[in-house]
Each structure stands twice: as C-alpha cells, then as structure tokens.
Design a protein around this motif. Structure first.
Motif, short mmCIF file in Angstrom:
data_model
loop_
_atom_site.label_atom_id
_atom_site.label_comp_id
_atom_site.label_asym_id
_atom_site.label_seq_id
_atom_site.Cartn_x
_atom_site.Cartn_y
_atom_site.Cartn_z
N TYR A 140 3.97 32.61 13.27
CA TYR A 140 3.41 31.67 12.29
C TYR A 140 1.93 31.41 12.56
N LEU A 141 1.59 31.12 13.83
CA LEU A 141 0.20 30.84 14.16
C LEU A 141 -0.68 32.06 13.96
N SER A 142 -0.14 33.24 14.21
CA SER A 142 -0.90 34.47 13.98
C SER A 142 -1.23 34.65 12.51
N LEU A 143 -0.24 34.39 11.66
CA LEU A 143 -0.47 34.49 10.21
C LEU A 143 -1.44 33.41 9.73
N TYR A 144 -1.30 32.23 10.31
CA TYR A 144 -2.19 31.12 9.94
C TYR A 144 -3.65 31.47 10.23
N LEU A 145 -3.87 32.16 11.38
CA LEU A 145 -5.23 32.49 11.78
C LEU A 145 -5.70 33.85 11.27
N PHE A 146 -4.84 34.56 10.56
CA PHE A 146 -5.17 35.92 10.11
C PHE A 146 -6.50 36.03 9.37
N PRO A 147 -6.84 35.08 8.46
CA PRO A 147 -8.13 35.20 7.76
C PRO A 147 -9.35 35.09 8.68
N THR A 148 -9.15 34.64 9.91
CA THR A 148 -10.29 34.50 10.82
C THR A 148 -10.46 35.71 11.72
N VAL A 199 17.86 31.21 14.36
CA VAL A 199 17.97 29.75 14.25
C VAL A 199 16.64 29.15 13.80
N SER A 200 15.54 29.66 14.33
CA SER A 200 14.22 29.16 13.94
C SER A 200 13.97 29.37 12.46
N VAL A 201 14.23 30.60 12.01
CA VAL A 201 14.02 30.90 10.59
C VAL A 201 14.96 30.08 9.72
N LEU A 202 16.21 29.88 10.19
CA LEU A 202 17.18 29.10 9.43
C LEU A 202 16.72 27.64 9.31
N CYS A 203 16.20 27.07 10.40
CA CYS A 203 15.71 25.69 10.36
C CYS A 203 14.58 25.55 9.35
N VAL A 204 13.67 26.52 9.35
CA VAL A 204 12.57 26.48 8.39
C VAL A 204 13.12 26.58 6.96
N VAL A 281 -5.25 12.95 10.61
CA VAL A 281 -4.82 14.15 9.90
C VAL A 281 -4.08 15.07 10.87
N LYS A 282 -2.98 15.69 10.42
CA LYS A 282 -2.13 16.49 11.29
C LYS A 282 -1.86 17.86 10.67
N HIS A 283 -1.54 18.78 11.55
CA HIS A 283 -1.09 20.11 11.14
C HIS A 283 0.40 20.21 11.45
N ASP A 284 1.20 20.28 10.40
CA ASP A 284 2.65 20.39 10.54
C ASP A 284 3.10 21.69 9.87
N PRO A 285 3.52 22.69 10.65
CA PRO A 285 3.90 23.98 10.05
C PRO A 285 5.00 23.85 9.00
N LEU A 286 5.97 22.97 9.22
CA LEU A 286 7.05 22.82 8.24
C LEU A 286 6.51 22.33 6.90
N VAL A 287 5.61 21.36 6.94
CA VAL A 287 5.05 20.82 5.71
C VAL A 287 4.23 21.88 4.99
N LEU A 288 3.42 22.62 5.73
CA LEU A 288 2.58 23.63 5.09
C LEU A 288 3.43 24.72 4.45
N ILE A 289 4.44 25.21 5.18
CA ILE A 289 5.29 26.28 4.65
C ILE A 289 6.07 25.79 3.43
#
Length: 836
Positions: A140-148, A199-204, A281-289
C-alpha cells in the motif's frame, strides 16, 4: 540460517539493534517533550547511512554471507528516518493511531525473524502471519508513493535523502525474499504467510463495503429529506455514531482523501485537507482506499462539520479561528471553589496556564491563539475574567457582546497585541479567547463561574467545570474547595486532603471527572441586597396549575426503548396522540400503525420536535426522551424549520414538556434554557398522576423569580430593606436567568434585545447573550472602542465574595492582624521611643 552460536555472537546485528533503539528514542522525543527544530532528521539519516556503510564494508551484503537479517535492521532504520523526514517535507500526514500501532508491530516482527528458528512453532506461524500483513502494508505504501519515484531517482543524484521514498518498496522485496527462503523448511510457513495477506485484504474489503453501505444510506436520506429540515439533518438522523461514520464525516477535513478519482497525482498525493475543522490532519489508509473505491457522500464540508457538531460533540473544533493554536498545550490548572450548601450555590475560579511549545525555526506558528470552550452546569453564568499582561493581573470589563467582539477581532486580526474575551454560547457554554501566546512562552488567564449545585437523591452534588481546548493530557492541577457551611456526610470520587472541617485540597494530574456530594441543607432565606434590590432563595414548592391536556405528542427517537413506547402509549391512549413521521409531519398514532411508526422513528439517532406545528400549546403535552446528540438551534437558524421554531418561541403560550429520561438533547436544552415550555421530569407513574389530576408544574414561576430546576430552588426578587448576608452570587444567578427568561425569544430569534437587559447584565456583571467580558492591553484601547466599566455594578466576582462569613481560623488571623497594627501605631507615638 545461522547457528545458535552465530546468533549469540553476531555483533553486527546487535550493533544495528542499538542504533535502531537510539534512532527510535530520538524519533519519539517530540511526543513526550517538545517539537525539535528543522533538520533534526539528519541525525536519523546519518545513523542509517553509518549502518549501511558498516554492512557494506563488512561484506555481510554479499551473497551467501547471511546478510538478510541485518538488512531488515537497516531498512527499519531507513523507515524511521523516512518518517522523521516526513515531519519536515510532508509527503503524507501523520498516521492514524491504528496504523501507527500496526507499523510498530510489523517492525518488531521483522526483528524477531532473526531468531526465527529458535521460536516455538506457534510463534513461528504468528511471525509468518504478521509477515503477510506487513507485505500488504508496504505494498500500500509503495503504491501511495509511486508518483514520487521518478522525482526520487532524479533527486538522488544530487540529494540522497530522496531515496527515502523507496523504503516501503525495499521492505516488500526483502519480505518476499525471506519467505521464499523459509518456505523450503515447511509449507505451513507459506500457508500462514498467505493467511496474513488474505486476512489483511479481507479486512480492507469489509471496511470498503461497510463504508459504501453507509455512504449510500446517507445519500438516500439526503435525497428523501425530512420536511422543512435541511438535508444534512436528515442524513445525521440516519447515522449511528461510530468508527466508520466518524471517518465519513471527517474525510477531507481531517483525513486526506482524493477529491477527484481521475486525478490521483493531484488529489491523493499532494492534496492538503481543509483546515476549517481544528483537528490534527491524519493519514488513514482505510479511509483513503474506501473513499477512492466506494466514493464519498454528497454532503458538503460545512454539512459534515454540522453533523460532527451534532453527533460527536465537536463544536469546539469547528470554532472560528483568527490564528492557529496547533502547538498549544494546557500546562497547569488552579481551581479554587467556594461552596454555599445553605444557598445551593458554588463559585469556581479556574486559573489556567497555556503554553506554546512550538520550537520549529519558522515564523508561521510563532504567535498562536488559545481558544477554550467551557461546559457549564445548567443555569450557570460566567462572573469574572482576568488576563495576566506583563506579569500583572488585569481584570475584565463587562460590555456589550458586539463591542467586545469588535475590539478583540480588530486587535488580534490587525494589531497582534494582548486581548482576551469570553462570549456566551447556546447550550450552557462559553468561549474564552486568549491572544497572543508566543513561541516558547505561556499565558495565564482566570475565569470565574457561578453555578447552582445539583440536587440528586437528596444530595447536593458539585462537579468541576470541564473544558475543551489545548490538550491538558499532561497538565498539573491544584484544587481547593472551601465550604461556607460545614458539609454533612461528604463523599468524593477524588483524593482530597482536609485542611480543616470546611477546607479540602488536592494536587496531581488534571482530572475533570471527579465530584463531591454532601447531604442537602435547608435553603437559607437570608437576603443579598444591592442598589435597592433584594434577592432571596427558597426551596422550589413545585407549584402546579390547572391544565386540560387534550393532545399528546410523542417525541420518539433511538433513545426510547420498546417497552417505554408501550408504557407511554398505554398511559395516554385516551388522548389524541400524534408523532412526527419520516417527512416531518404530525401523524395520528393508532393501535394499527403504532408498532410501525415506533420502529421507524426509533431508527433516528435524534429528533427535532416541530413545536411550531402545535396549534393549541395550552392543551398540548409533548413527551420526550433524548440523549446528548442533536443540533443546536443556531445550527439550523437560517432554515425553514429554524424560522418556524423562532416564531413559536416568540409566542406567549408555552407547551407542556414531560421528560421521561434523565437528560435533554442540546436542541431541547437550548429551548429550555430560554424557558420555551413548562417543563417536568419523571417516570410514567408521575406522568399518569399529572394527567389524572389535570394539574401540571408551573415551569418558570412569577415575573419576579427564576426557577433553578437542577438545584430545586427559586431565587426571588423581594421588597423591603433588609441586612445583606447572602453571597452576591444570588443576584448574579437571578439576573442571568431572568435575562434568558424575559428575552430568550429575542435572543434565539436574532431580534434586538431591549436595552434593559444590557443594563441588568452590566449591574450584575454577568456574561450573557448580550454581554461579554473583555480584557484589553491599555486604557487607550478601552477608550478607542468605547468600553467603560460600570460604576454601579458588582464588578468581577471574587473568592470570599460579599456575604461570606470568615471561618474561625480566619477570624483569628484578622484579630491578630488588627492587634499588630494597633501595637505598631501606638508604639510609634510612645514618648519613650522618641529620639528627637
């Protein structure tokens, strides 16, 4: 894999752990002390670079040299350095708490992999499971930073710090490398590793699905609407305060999310969330996805802020700011309390020290504004304000709200000098503003609040005033409570040290949740006199008046239990019964539709009863139960519903309101505060008695008296010349509640309030809807804004106020002081001591 002996003697790995511990401790310093200056991440980067070159020149990075485990230590050092750098060059906002904990867990798991073959079997499987979770996290973090990445590669040729953007990608790669090596030892390892991924993917996926369902429900509620209420109210009624709903409302305000799914680079990675809501302000991967896949609501930012204020008690965060307050913390609270059990009154004087702990090397946050919201017991009033300017206490001057507001905004917005102001707010609240709080310094202010004690089960209850504002998590507190009459059978939830039979103190960390309860005392009818007016307290006799209830209205919402619906219906079934349907219209309730309507209305988180639709208030009874969630009238004042409600408030007839619960919603509490109905509270048995006897309590007494429900007491303005013995707080409470009683309709409707109300507030020196206390830097400022202290007033309230009787030990000190002065005076005239 290394042997046990090799593991015990691997100094390179152990050294890496030491460096990681040092880097991590340094990273955590700002959480427990103060923010560090710019460039501090260089320390982390230097530690990381040092360990990398040690690994490189030691040869442990060569193939077959068991260099994989030290690589994980290096990557974790690099990760800490990346987050340190992110504090200064923000790529993403600080992580949500749950995500921070997850990163800590997977980090510890990487370190445990070094001892993998020494761990028990179940622990090995757990490590593999967490490894799968880690892989998903860093993908997830790799994809988030991909444009950089492209910028990172180019910039790395000139500035190596840009390589931080590749840390998540490297962790993904080496995680796969490690689990490829151990899968040959046992297939079970691979099974548990894959289980962590699934399990991680299922939770998301579950979160995204739940998010989508709630977003659809909110949008549907907005489309259907509810009569003359705004769409956001309809949406809020269908929301249940919870983890996901909170984030739906805060998406884009607190949590960074994409504005446009077609522009990921511009919206996800470089977008700065709106700061109209004062929360970190926060970074929450669940909210963004979830917002990217399932979308967002049709609610505007202002609508979502209104919902947050209504459902999550977030009014303080939505207050207007002239300057930021993000680096402010509350350091110390001194609470001095005087309690008159015989008058059922308490005066609380809170002295608060607020500090600006910003140490960043920039001018932007050097000067900040402290804003506090004080939540007061029903019927309470602010009666003093002080601000320390250049080390000297300057007391507030009472003036009209408009003058105080104009002076504060002019000085703070343009001139950046010392003022403080306290304004009345709907819902038993006041807002205190203090400016400026300079970088690395602190300010002190003091606020005094006069409150009626709460009578509960024949016991008088005192609870400290609590506040929202700069964090008080690490604040120290000193509290001193002085009873003006010996308390009987005192019970407290905090550890107080007795100084005497009437004085109790405590010191320690700040805690706003304690209480003191004592046996109730008979109400003392002694008088306080001022300027020819006399005020006396009486026990509330609960006078009742004849009333013929014809129509009953049930105000149903989620706080009603099914059995309560049935009991109340049975108690009033001989009357004409109405409820407010889903469209906001009154509908007759019958045995045929009762269950259906009850179920539908109980799905609403709160209700806003349309009092304006009652045609004959004198013969109407509204039965309600509610919790602390709902909008205030100020939130909907410009809507059709708000205008109709204001028209009802302005009418002379008051509806009868019976509360079968223990609290009122903010909406009803606001209407009660300005005495918009005849109020009674109790169980169904009392309700049946009132209906059977055709008599109902008189809500707010005669013209010359105010009723303090929570204290079961009446304060009456009486005639005759009498000695003033009672504390001046009696007059202050009377005047404040009298202003609300006489002018409440004009106050909530926004109409001009009579000049008499302002004069009354100035004489009693009370903060009200028409008056505020303000502290300015100089007399020149007061003159410029035409703010003058009233000469014929009670002035700021103070400890040991008028009418208070000193305690025995205080009398002793007074007598000693007088005798000493007499001795000094007469000794100076003794001829034997004359040297002339």
């Amino acid at each position: 894999m290394q042997t046990d002996i090799q593991k015990q003697t691997d100094g390179l790995y152990i050294g890496g752990l030491v460096l990681l511990a040092i880097s991590f401790v340094l990273f955590c310093v700002p959480f427990f002390h103060q923010p560090v200056g710019n460039g501090f991440f260089v320390v982390h980067f230097s530690i990381t670079g040092l360990y990398f070159f040690i690994l490189l020149f030691s040869g442990r990075l060569r193939k077959g040299r068991e260099g994989l485990q030290p690589v994980f230590v290096f990557l974790l050092l690099f990760l800490v350095s990346a987050y340190a750098l992110n504090r200064e060059i923000s790529i993403f906002e600080p992580s949500a708490d749950w995500f921070t904990v997850l990163l800590l867990i997977v980090g510890v798991n990487y370190l445990l992999l070094y001892l993998f073959d020494l761990l028990p079997g179940w622990f090995q499987y757990l490590c593999c499971f967490i490894g799968g979770v880690a892989l998903v996290t860093f993908i997830y973090l790799s994809l988030y930073l991909f444009p950089t990445y492209l910028i990172g590669v180019i910039a790395s040729l000139f500035l190596g710090i840009s390589l931080h953007v590749f840390v998540p990608l490297l962790l993904c790669i080496y995680t796969l490398v490690f689990f490829r090596k151990i899968k040959a030892l046992s297939k079970q390892y691979l099974v548990w590793f894959r289980a962590g991924i699934v399990v991680s993917v299922l939770c998301v996926a579950l979160f995204v699905t739940a998010w989508g369902i709630r977003v659809h429900r909110i949008n549907k509620a907005m489309a259907v609407g509810s009569g003359d209420l705004p769409a956001w109210v309809s949406a809020a009624q269908k929301m249940k305060p919870g983890f996901i709903e909170n984030r739906i409302c805060k998406a884009g305000l607190v949590y960074d999310v994409p504005d446009n799914a077609d522009d990921l680079l511009g919206d996800i990675f470089w977008r700065m969330p709106s700061r109209s809501f004062d929360e970190q302000v926060k970074h929450d991967p669940l909210v963004l996805i979830a917002s990217l896949i399932a979308g967002k609501t049709d609610l505007s930012a202002s609508d979502r802020i209104n919902i947050l204020k209504s459902l999550y008690d977030s009014r303080h965060q939505a207050e207007e700011r002239l300057w930021t307050g993000e680096n402010l913390v509350t350091r110390f609270i001194n609470n001095n309390v005087e309690v008159w059990p015989q008058f059922r009154i308490a005066y609380s004087e809170l002295k608060i020290k607020v500090e600006n702990n910003n140490e960043a090397n920039n001018w932007r946050n050097n000067v900040q504004e402290a804003i506090y919201t004080f939540h007061m017991p029903e019927g309470s009033v602010v009666t003093s304000l002080s601000l320390w300017i250049n080390g000297v206490e300057e007391k507030g001057i009472l003036t009209t709200r408009s003058k105080a507001d104009n002076a504060y905004k002019t000085i703070v917005g343009r001139e950046v000098r010392d003022p403080s102001v306290v304004h009345w707010q709907e819902g038993n609240r006041v807002i205190v503003r203090v400016f400026p709080v300079d970088k690395g310094k602190y300010r002190e202010f003091k606020i005094g609040i006069t409150s009626p004690l709460r009578l509960l089960n024949n016991r008088l209850l005192y609870q400290p005033v609590y506040f929202d504002g700069p964090s008080a998590a690490t604040a120290k507190e000193e509290t001193k409570i002085r009873f003006m009459q010996k308390p009987v059978n005192m019970q407290t939830s905090a550890a107080f040290d007795p100084e005497s039979e009437t004085v109790f103190t405590r010191k320690g960390r700040f805690n706003a949740g304690w209480y003191i309860a004592i046996d109730k005392a008979p109400v003392n009818t002694a008088v306080f006199s001022f300027n020819g007016n006399h005020y006396r307290a009486f026990t509330n006799g609960h006078e009742k008046e004849p009333v013929d209830i014809k129509n009953v209205y049930l105000d149903i919402n989620a706080s009603w239990l099914p059995k309560e619906c049935s009991k109340v219906y049975s108690a009033v079934k001989r009357k004409n019964i109405f409820v407010v349907d889903e469209k906001g219209e009154l509908q007759a309730l019958t045995e045929q539709n009762a269950d259906r309507l009850f179920d539908a209305l109980r799905s609403n988180s709160f209700s806003l009863f349309p009092f304006s639709k009652i045609h004959d208030p004198a013969s109407a009874l509204v039965i309600t139960k509610s919790d602390i969630s709902s909008p205030l009238l100020e939130d909907i004042k410009n809507t059709e519903f708000g205008q109709l409600t204001k028209a009802y408030i302005s009418g002379r007839q008051k509806v009868h309101l019976f509360n079968i619960g223990t609290s009122l919603s903010p909406y009803l509490q606001s209407l009660k505060e300005v005495q918009s109905f005849n109020y009674a509270q109790g169980d169904v048995v009392l309700l049946e008695e009132l209906l059977h006897t055709h008599r109902y309590p008189v809500g707010y007494g005669r013209d010359n008296e105010v009723v303090l429900d929570t204290a079961d007491m009446i304060i009456r303005q009486v005639e005759g010349k009498q000695e003033s013995v009672a504390p001046d707080h009696l007059m202050r409470l009377f005047v404040y509640n009298s202003i609300l009683k006489k002018h409440g309709a004009a106050i909530l409707s926004g109409a001009d309030v009579e000049q008499d109300a302002i004069a009354e507030a100035e004489q009693a020196y009370v903060v009200s809807p028409v008056s505020s206390l303000v502290v300015l830097e100089s007399q020149r400022d007061y003159d410029r804004f035409d703010i003058k202290a009233s000469k014929d007033s009670l002035k700021n309230a103070s400890l040991a106020s008028k009418g208070a009787v000193p305690e025995p030990h205080e009398w002793a000190m007074i007598i000693i002081a007088v005798l000493l002065l007499l001795y000094v005076r007469y000794r100076s005239f003794d001829p034997s001591t004359d040297n002339v």
